[in-house]
Write a protein that holds these residues in place. Structure first.
Motif, PDB file in Angstrom:
ATOM      1  N   HIS A   1       0.803  -1.212   0.000  1.00 22.01           N
ATOM      2  CA  HIS A   1       0.000   0.000   0.000  1.00 22.01           C
ATOM      3  C   HIS A   1       0.841   1.269   0.000  1.00 22.01           C
ATOM      4  CE1 HIS A   1      -3.839  -2.033   0.314  1.00 22.01           C
ATOM      5  NE2 HIS A   1      -3.285  -2.859   1.173  1.00 22.01           N
ATOM      6  N   GLY A   2       2.125   1.116  -0.281  1.00 22.19           N
ATOM      7  CA  GLY A   2       2.955   2.294  -0.475  1.00 22.19           C
ATOM      8  C   GLY A   2       3.369   3.017   0.784  1.00 22.19           C
ATOM      9  N   GLY A   3       3.331   2.351   1.917  1.00 20.95           N
ATOM     10  CA  GLY A   3       3.708   2.998   3.165  1.00 20.95           C
ATOM     11  C   GLY A   3       5.193   2.960   3.426  1.00 20.95           C
ATOM     12  N   GLY A   4       5.983   2.593   2.422  1.00 21.29           N
ATOM     13  CA  GLY A   4       7.417   2.491   2.594  1.00 21.29           C
ATOM     14  C   GLY A   4       7.889   1.086   2.284  1.00 21.29           C
ATOM     15  N   VAL A   5       9.121   0.956   1.881  1.00 23.70           N
ATOM     16  CA  VAL A   5       9.685  -0.351   1.561  1.00 23.70           C
ATOM     17  C   VAL A   5      10.852  -0.635   2.501  1.00 23.70           C
ATOM     18  CG1 VAL A   5      10.731  -1.792  -0.213  1.00 23.70           C
ATOM     19  CG2 VAL A   5       9.022  -0.078  -0.845  1.00 23.70           C
ATOM     20  N   PRO A   6      10.678  -1.522   3.462  1.00 24.56           N
ATOM     21  CA  PRO A   6      11.763  -1.809   4.408  1.00 24.56           C
ATOM     22  C   PRO A   6      12.930  -2.497   3.725  1.00 24.56           C
ATOM     23  CG  PRO A   6       9.987  -3.391   4.667  1.00 24.56           C
ATOM     24  CD  PRO A   6       9.491  -2.331   3.713  1.00 24.56           C
ATOM     25  N   GLY A   7      14.127  -2.376   4.313  1.00 18.22           N
ATOM     26  CA  GLY A   7      15.294  -3.038   3.773  1.00 18.22           C
ATOM     27  C   GLY A   7      15.155  -4.542   3.863  1.00 18.22           C
ATOM     28  N   ASN A   8      15.777  -5.243   2.920  1.00 21.05           N
ATOM     29  CA  ASN A   8      15.716  -6.711   2.884  1.00 21.05           C
ATOM     30  C   ASN A   8      14.272  -7.204   2.926  1.00 21.05           C
ATOM     31  OD1 ASN A   8      18.568  -6.942   2.911  1.00 21.05           O
ATOM     32  ND2 ASN A   8      18.558  -6.623   5.130  1.00 21.05           N
ATOM     33  N   LEU A   9      13.458  -6.654   2.052  1.00 20.08           N
ATOM     34  CA  LEU A   9      12.045  -6.997   2.011  1.00 20.08           C
ATOM     35  C   LEU A   9      11.838  -8.496   1.865  1.00 20.08           C
ATOM     36  CD1 LEU A   9       9.128  -5.883   1.838  1.00 20.08           C
ATOM     37  CD2 LEU A   9       9.418  -5.842  -0.634  1.00 20.08           C
ATOM     38  N   GLN A  10      11.062  -9.086   2.736  1.00 18.82           N
ATOM     39  CA  GLN A  10      10.794 -10.518   2.725  1.00 18.82           C
ATOM     40  C   GLN A  10       9.292 -10.769   2.590  1.00 18.82           C
ATOM     41  OE1 GLN A  10      13.125 -12.937   2.738  1.00 18.82           O
ATOM     42  NE2 GLN A  10      14.663 -11.315   2.695  1.00 18.82           N
ATOM     43  N   PRO A  11       8.881 -11.861   1.933  1.00 16.10           N
ATOM     44  CA  PRO A  11       7.461 -12.196   1.856  1.00 16.10           C
ATOM     45  C   PRO A  11       6.921 -12.569   3.235  1.00 16.10           C
ATOM     46  CG  PRO A  11       8.735 -13.395   0.218  1.00 16.10           C
ATOM     47  CD  PRO A  11       9.707 -12.799   1.175  1.00 16.10           C
ATOM     48  N   ASP A  12       5.628 -12.443   3.365  1.00 17.01           N
ATOM     49  CA  ASP A  12       4.970 -12.900   4.586  1.00 17.01           C
ATOM     50  C   ASP A  12       5.260 -14.386   4.754  1.00 17.01           C
ATOM     51  OD1 ASP A  12       3.125 -13.855   6.472  1.00 17.01           O
ATOM     52  OD2 ASP A  12       1.717 -12.243   6.000  1.00 17.01           O
ATOM     53  N   PRO A  13       5.822 -14.843   5.894  1.00 14.02           N
ATOM     54  CA  PRO A  13       6.240 -16.246   6.035  1.00 14.02           C
ATOM     55  C   PRO A  13       5.127 -17.231   6.376  1.00 14.02           C
ATOM     56  CG  PRO A  13       6.710 -15.047   8.029  1.00 14.02           C
ATOM     57  CD  PRO A  13       6.180 -14.034   7.051  1.00 14.02           C
ATOM     58  N   ARG A  14       3.916 -16.745   6.578  1.00 16.80           N
ATOM     59  CA  ARG A  14       2.848 -17.636   7.020  1.00 16.80           C
ATOM     60  C   ARG A  14       2.229 -18.408   5.850  1.00 16.80           C
ATOM     61  NH1 ARG A  14      -0.657 -13.251  10.047  1.00 16.80           N
ATOM     62  NH2 ARG A  14      -0.021 -12.160   8.142  1.00 16.80           N
ATOM     63  N   CYS A  15       2.991 -19.341   5.317  1.00 18.73           N
ATOM     64  CA  CYS A  15       2.522 -20.132   4.180  1.00 18.73           C
ATOM     65  C   CYS A  15       1.592 -21.241   4.675  1.00 18.73           C
ATOM     66  CB  CYS A  15       3.716 -20.738   3.448  1.00 18.73           C
ATOM     67  SG  CYS A  15       3.258 -21.695   1.994  1.00 18.73           S
ATOM     68  N   ARG A  16       0.407 -21.314   4.113  1.00 16.76           N
ATOM     69  CA  ARG A  16      -0.559 -22.324   4.527  1.00 16.76           C
ATOM     70  C   ARG A  16      -0.296 -23.657   3.839  1.00 16.76           C
ATOM     71  NH1 ARG A  16      -5.725 -18.262   3.791  1.00 16.76           N
ATOM     72  NH2 ARG A  16      -5.365 -17.011   5.657  1.00 16.76           N
ATOM     73  N   ARG A  17       0.032 -23.607   2.566  1.00 13.55           N
ATOM     74  CA  ARG A  17       0.363 -24.815   1.811  1.00 13.55           C
ATOM     75  C   ARG A  17       0.954 -24.415   0.475  1.00 13.55           C
ATOM     76  NH1 ARG A  17      -5.318 -27.327  -0.571  1.00 13.55           N
ATOM     77  NH2 ARG A  17      -6.224 -25.361  -1.294  1.00 13.55           N
TER      78      ARG A  17
END
Length: 207
Positions: A107-123
């Motif tokens: 949503h454009g609120g900033g891009v943190p360093g070392n951007l990582q995907p959300d780790p909560r993978c369901r399957r």
């Protein structure tokens, strides 16, 4: 990649553009006439052949590079033009459910360093190639292809380090609603109108 807008889909410039248009219509035909803006909606399409497609997120690449904002298609789709004939040359498409970029970046609120995907993978969903097979999934999800997964069990002579080349051909279409990716243009006109290709595209997309 190439773009075909809603307003141009009635007159495709080639068989592949006709197929992209048919896929777009297949996935939007149940929507109401006011569900999306036809002036800013359409299909982004391209052909992927014989190369590693690591894990990635489909997005407006120019928007991400220039503004630091993730804008994703409504749907990502894969149509397989080749299939596994038992020679170990094809690998599945992997889709990681619930793995997207963080809300702050989307949503454009900033891009943190070392951007990582959300780790909560369901399957993890694996779609194995079969000629003519068509799959679609949420355009925000992490996905990709690894040639190593094409190696048959017990066979170590194939794969990325083997003597066989990695042969895998897919037709990819991103369905965009109310947003046109920056810097993506329509393919130049070439040859006569593909009437036969258009008919074949409709059959494949609706199967």
């Amino acid at each position: 990649t190439f773009w075909v807008a809603c307003e141009d889909m009635a007159q495709p410039r080639c068989a592949l553009e006709a197929l992209a248009a048919a896929i777009f219509r297949t996935h939007t035909r149940e929507m109401g006439v006011d569900a999306f803006d036809r002036g800013t909606s359409g299909a982004e399409w391209w052909v992927q052949t014989g190369k590693r497609v690591g894990l990635h997120l489909d997005k407006d690449e120019a928007c991400r590079e220039k503004s630091g904002i993730f804008v994703h298609p409504a749907l990502s789709t894969v149509t397989y033009l080749t299939e596994d004939m038992g020679d170990g040359t094809n690998a599945p498409t992997l889709v990681f459910e619930n793995v997207t970029v963080p809300e702050i970046a989307r949503h454009g609120g900033g891009v943190p360093g070392n951007l990582q995907p959300d780790p909560r993978c369901r399957r993890v969903i694996a779609s194995w190639p079969k000629r003519g097979k068509h799959v679609a999934f949420d355009g925000r999800l992490l996905h990709g292809v690894f040639p190593e997964l094409s190696t048959p069990a017990g066979d170590t002579s194939r794969g990325s380090g083997g003597s066989r080349s990695f042969r895998r051909v897919t037709f990819l279409v991103n369905v965009w609603l109310n947003h046109r990716p920056r810097d993506v243009r329509r393919r130049r006109r070439a040859g006569a109108p593909p009437a036969a290709g258009h008919a074949a595209a409709e059959r494949l997309a609706s199967s």
